[in-house]
Design a protein around this motif. Structure first.
Motif, PDB file in Angstrom:
ATOM      1  N   GLU A  19       0.824  -1.211   0.000  1.00 14.34           N
ATOM      2  CA  GLU A  19       0.000   0.000   0.000  1.00 14.34           C
ATOM      3  C   GLU A  19       0.857   1.259   0.000  1.00 14.34           C
ATOM      4  OE1 GLU A  19      -2.579  -0.459   3.355  1.00 14.34           O
ATOM      5  OE2 GLU A  19      -3.859  -1.901   2.316  1.00 14.34           O
ATOM      6  N   THR A  20       2.042   1.178   0.587  1.00 14.39           N
ATOM      7  CA  THR A  20       2.955   2.319   0.635  1.00 14.39           C
ATOM      8  C   THR A  20       4.159   2.140  -0.289  1.00 14.39           C
ATOM      9  OG1 THR A  20       4.237   1.387   2.459  1.00 14.39           O
ATOM     10  CG2 THR A  20       2.353   2.789   3.035  1.00 14.39           C
ATOM     11  N   MET A  21       4.353   0.926  -0.786  1.00 10.75           N
ATOM     12  CA  MET A  21       5.493   0.580  -1.640  1.00 10.75           C
ATOM     13  C   MET A  21       6.824   0.925  -0.971  1.00 10.75           C
ATOM     14  SD  MET A  21       4.700  -1.055  -4.237  1.00 10.75           S
ATOM     15  CE  MET A  21       3.258  -1.531  -5.138  1.00 10.75           C
ATOM     16  N   ASN A  22       6.896   0.691   0.340  1.00 11.14           N
ATOM     17  CA  ASN A  22       8.125   0.914   1.093  1.00 11.14           C
ATOM     18  C   ASN A  22       8.915  -0.389   1.115  1.00 11.14           C
ATOM     19  OD1 ASN A  22      10.170   1.408   2.880  1.00 11.14           O
ATOM     20  ND2 ASN A  22       8.861   1.824   4.631  1.00 11.14           N
ATOM     21  N   ASP A  23       9.871  -0.512   0.204  1.00 10.52           N
ATOM     22  CA  ASP A  23      10.640  -1.752   0.094  1.00 10.52           C
ATOM     23  C   ASP A  23      11.572  -1.984   1.282  1.00 10.52           C
ATOM     24  OD1 ASP A  23      12.056   0.473  -0.896  1.00 10.52           O
ATOM     25  OD2 ASP A  23      13.408  -0.809  -2.022  1.00 10.52           O
ATOM     26  N   GLN A  24      11.674  -1.018   2.179  1.00 11.07           N
ATOM     27  CA  GLN A  24      12.511  -1.178   3.374  1.00 11.07           C
ATOM     28  C   GLN A  24      11.683  -1.451   4.632  1.00 11.07           C
ATOM     29  OE1 GLN A  24      15.898  -1.332   3.114  1.00 11.07           O
ATOM     30  NE2 GLN A  24      15.361  -1.277   0.949  1.00 11.07           N
ATOM     31  N   ASP A  25      10.408  -1.668   4.484  1.00 10.70           N
ATOM     32  CA  ASP A  25       9.535  -1.924   5.641  1.00 10.70           C
ATOM     33  C   ASP A  25       9.993  -3.194   6.352  1.00 10.70           C
ATOM     34  OD1 ASP A  25       7.289  -2.792   7.302  1.00 10.70           O
ATOM     35  OD2 ASP A  25       6.130  -1.286   6.232  1.00 10.70           O
ATOM     36  N   PRO A  26      10.267  -3.120   7.647  1.00 14.04           N
ATOM     37  CA  PRO A  26      10.772  -4.283   8.381  1.00 14.04           C
ATOM     38  C   PRO A  26       9.770  -5.434   8.498  1.00 14.04           C
ATOM     39  CG  PRO A  26      10.357  -2.463   9.883  1.00 14.04           C
ATOM     40  CD  PRO A  26      10.173  -1.931   8.489  1.00 14.04           C
ATOM     41  N   ALA A  43      10.775  -6.503  -6.129  1.00 15.63           N
ATOM     42  CA  ALA A  43       9.523  -6.242  -6.839  1.00 15.63           C
ATOM     43  C   ALA A  43       8.862  -4.966  -6.345  1.00 15.63           C
ATOM     44  CB  ALA A  43       8.574  -7.429  -6.672  1.00 15.63           C
ATOM     45  N   ILE A  44       8.832  -4.773  -5.038  1.00 16.89           N
ATOM     46  CA  ILE A  44       8.224  -3.563  -4.483  1.00 16.89           C
ATOM     47  C   ILE A  44       9.031  -2.331  -4.887  1.00 16.89           C
ATOM     48  CG2 ILE A  44       7.702  -2.346  -2.322  1.00 16.89           C
ATOM     49  CD1 ILE A  44       6.974  -5.178  -1.181  1.00 16.89           C
ATOM     50  N   HIS A  45      10.344  -2.442  -4.868  1.00 16.08           N
ATOM     51  CA  HIS A  45      11.210  -1.329  -5.261  1.00 16.08           C
ATOM     52  C   HIS A  45      10.949  -0.922  -6.715  1.00 16.08           C
ATOM     53  CE1 HIS A  45      14.743   1.226  -5.299  1.00 16.08           C
ATOM     54  NE2 HIS A  45      15.090   0.651  -6.437  1.00 16.08           N
ATOM     55  N   VAL A  46      10.940  -1.898  -7.611  1.00 19.46           N
ATOM     56  CA  VAL A  46      10.707  -1.618  -9.031  1.00 19.46           C
ATOM     57  C   VAL A  46       9.312  -1.031  -9.241  1.00 19.46           C
ATOM     58  CG1 VAL A  46      10.406  -2.703 -11.298  1.00 19.46           C
ATOM     59  CG2 VAL A  46      12.382  -3.296  -9.887  1.00 19.46           C
ATOM     60  N   ASN A  47       8.328  -1.589  -8.576  1.00 21.12           N
ATOM     61  CA  ASN A  47       6.971  -1.064  -8.710  1.00 21.12           C
ATOM     62  C   ASN A  47       6.867   0.371  -8.219  1.00 21.12           C
ATOM     63  OD1 ASN A  47       5.946  -3.343  -9.928  1.00 21.12           O
ATOM     64  ND2 ASN A  47       5.300  -4.272  -8.012  1.00 21.12           N
ATOM     65  N   ARG A  48       7.563   0.667  -7.108  1.00 21.10           N
ATOM     66  CA  ARG A  48       7.555   2.047  -6.591  1.00 21.10           C
ATOM     67  C   ARG A  48       8.201   2.989  -7.598  1.00 21.10           C
ATOM     68  NH1 ARG A  48      11.420   4.701  -4.080  1.00 21.10           N
ATOM     69  NH2 ARG A  48      12.513   2.816  -3.437  1.00 21.10           N
ATOM     70  N   ASN A  50       8.283   2.738 -10.709  1.00 23.47           N
ATOM     71  CA  ASN A  50       7.372   2.886 -11.850  1.00 23.47           C
ATOM     72  C   ASN A  50       6.057   3.568 -11.481  1.00 23.47           C
ATOM     73  OD1 ASN A  50       8.958   1.733 -13.943  1.00 23.47           O
ATOM     74  ND2 ASN A  50       8.588  -0.274 -13.068  1.00 23.47           N
ATOM     75  N   GLY A  51       5.917   3.950 -10.209  1.00 25.91           N
ATOM     76  CA  GLY A  51       4.734   4.672  -9.777  1.00 25.91           C
ATOM     77  C   GLY A  51       3.521   3.809  -9.492  1.00 25.91           C
ATOM     78  N   TYR A  52       3.739   2.514  -9.324  1.00 29.53           N
ATOM     79  CA  TYR A  52       2.625   1.607  -9.048  1.00 29.53           C
ATOM     80  C   TYR A  52       2.331   1.528  -7.556  1.00 29.53           C
ATOM     81  CZ  TYR A  52       3.749  -0.135 -13.728  1.00 29.53           C
ATOM     82  OH  TYR A  52       4.006  -0.242 -15.063  1.00 29.53           O
ATOM     83  N   VAL A  53       1.075   1.326  -7.242  1.00 31.41           N
ATOM     84  CA  VAL A  53       0.641   1.066  -5.872  1.00 31.41           C
ATOM     85  C   VAL A  53      -0.312  -0.117  -5.939  1.00 31.41           C
ATOM     86  CG1 VAL A  53      -0.601   1.948  -3.868  1.00 31.41           C
ATOM     87  CG2 VAL A  53       0.869   3.473  -5.181  1.00 31.41           C
ATOM     88  N   ALA A  54      -0.051  -1.127  -5.152  1.00 31.31           N
ATOM     89  CA  ALA A  54      -0.925  -2.303  -5.130  1.00 31.31           C
ATOM     90  C   ALA A  54      -2.112  -2.030  -4.223  1.00 31.31           C
ATOM     91  CB  ALA A  54      -0.154  -3.519  -4.643  1.00 31.31           C
ATOM     92  N   LYS A  55      -3.254  -2.521  -4.640  1.00 34.28           N
ATOM     93  CA  LYS A  55      -4.464  -2.367  -3.839  1.00 34.28           C
ATOM     94  C   LYS A  55      -5.166  -3.709  -3.769  1.00 34.28           C
ATOM     95  CE  LYS A  55      -5.118   2.436  -5.026  1.00 34.28           C
ATOM     96  NZ  LYS A  55      -5.998   3.444  -5.542  1.00 34.28           N
ATOM     97  N   GLY A  56      -5.798  -3.972  -2.656  1.00 35.53           N
ATOM     98  CA  GLY A  56      -6.531  -5.221  -2.505  1.00 35.53           C
ATOM     99  C   GLY A  56      -5.658  -6.316  -1.924  1.00 35.53           C
ATOM    100  N   ALA A  57      -6.196  -7.505  -1.924  1.00 36.82           N
ATOM    101  CA  ALA A  57      -5.505  -8.645  -1.327  1.00 36.82           C
ATOM    102  C   ALA A  57      -5.599  -9.843  -2.276  1.00 36.82           C
ATOM    103  CB  ALA A  57      -6.146  -8.998   0.011  1.00 36.82           C
ATOM    104  N   PRO A  58      -4.681 -10.782  -2.128  1.00 39.63           N
ATOM    105  CA  PRO A  58      -4.746 -11.994  -2.952  1.00 39.63           C
ATOM    106  C   PRO A  58      -6.071 -12.722  -2.740  1.00 39.63           C
ATOM    107  CG  PRO A  58      -2.688 -11.902  -1.732  1.00 39.63           C
ATOM    108  CD  PRO A  58      -3.550 -10.801  -1.226  1.00 39.63           C
ATOM    109  N   LYS A  59      -6.584 -13.310  -3.767  1.00 34.56           N
ATOM    110  CA  LYS A  59      -7.866 -14.012  -3.692  1.00 34.56           C
ATOM    111  C   LYS A  59      -7.712 -15.486  -3.327  1.00 34.56           C
ATOM    112  CE  LYS A  59     -10.407 -10.622  -5.480  1.00 34.56           C
ATOM    113  NZ  LYS A  59     -10.884  -9.689  -4.557  1.00 34.56           N
TER     114      LYS A  59
END
Length: 69
Positions: A19-26, A43-48, A50-59
């Motif tokens: 949700e925050t795309m903080n690739d350093q989150d402990p 993956a989170i670093h690259v997505n951040r 590129n300006g992406y933010v993930a929303k939702g949860a795996p189904k």
């Protein structure tokens, strides 16, 4: 089972971090090590970048545990 609870906790942490795309989150290290954490951090670093933010949860979070005889 503890394994399933841990698996679900892992995905809960991933969803929260994405949700925050903080690739350093402990929290990422709470349930992952080695290649798994490396993959998610990258993956989170690259997505951040590129300006992406993930929303939702795996189904598909219905894992099962069975004994192998």
């Amino acid at each position: 089972m503890a394994a399933i609870a841990t698996y679900r906790a892992l995905w809960s942490d991933v969803v929260t971090v994405q949700e925050t795309m903080n690739d350093q989150d402990p929290r990422l290290a709470d349930h992952m090590t080695g290649q798994a954490i490396s993959y998610f951090v990258k993956a989170i670093h690259v997505n951040r970048l590129n300006g992406y933010v993930a929303k939702g949860a795996p189904k598909l979070l219905s894992p099962t545990v069975r004994r192998r005889w």
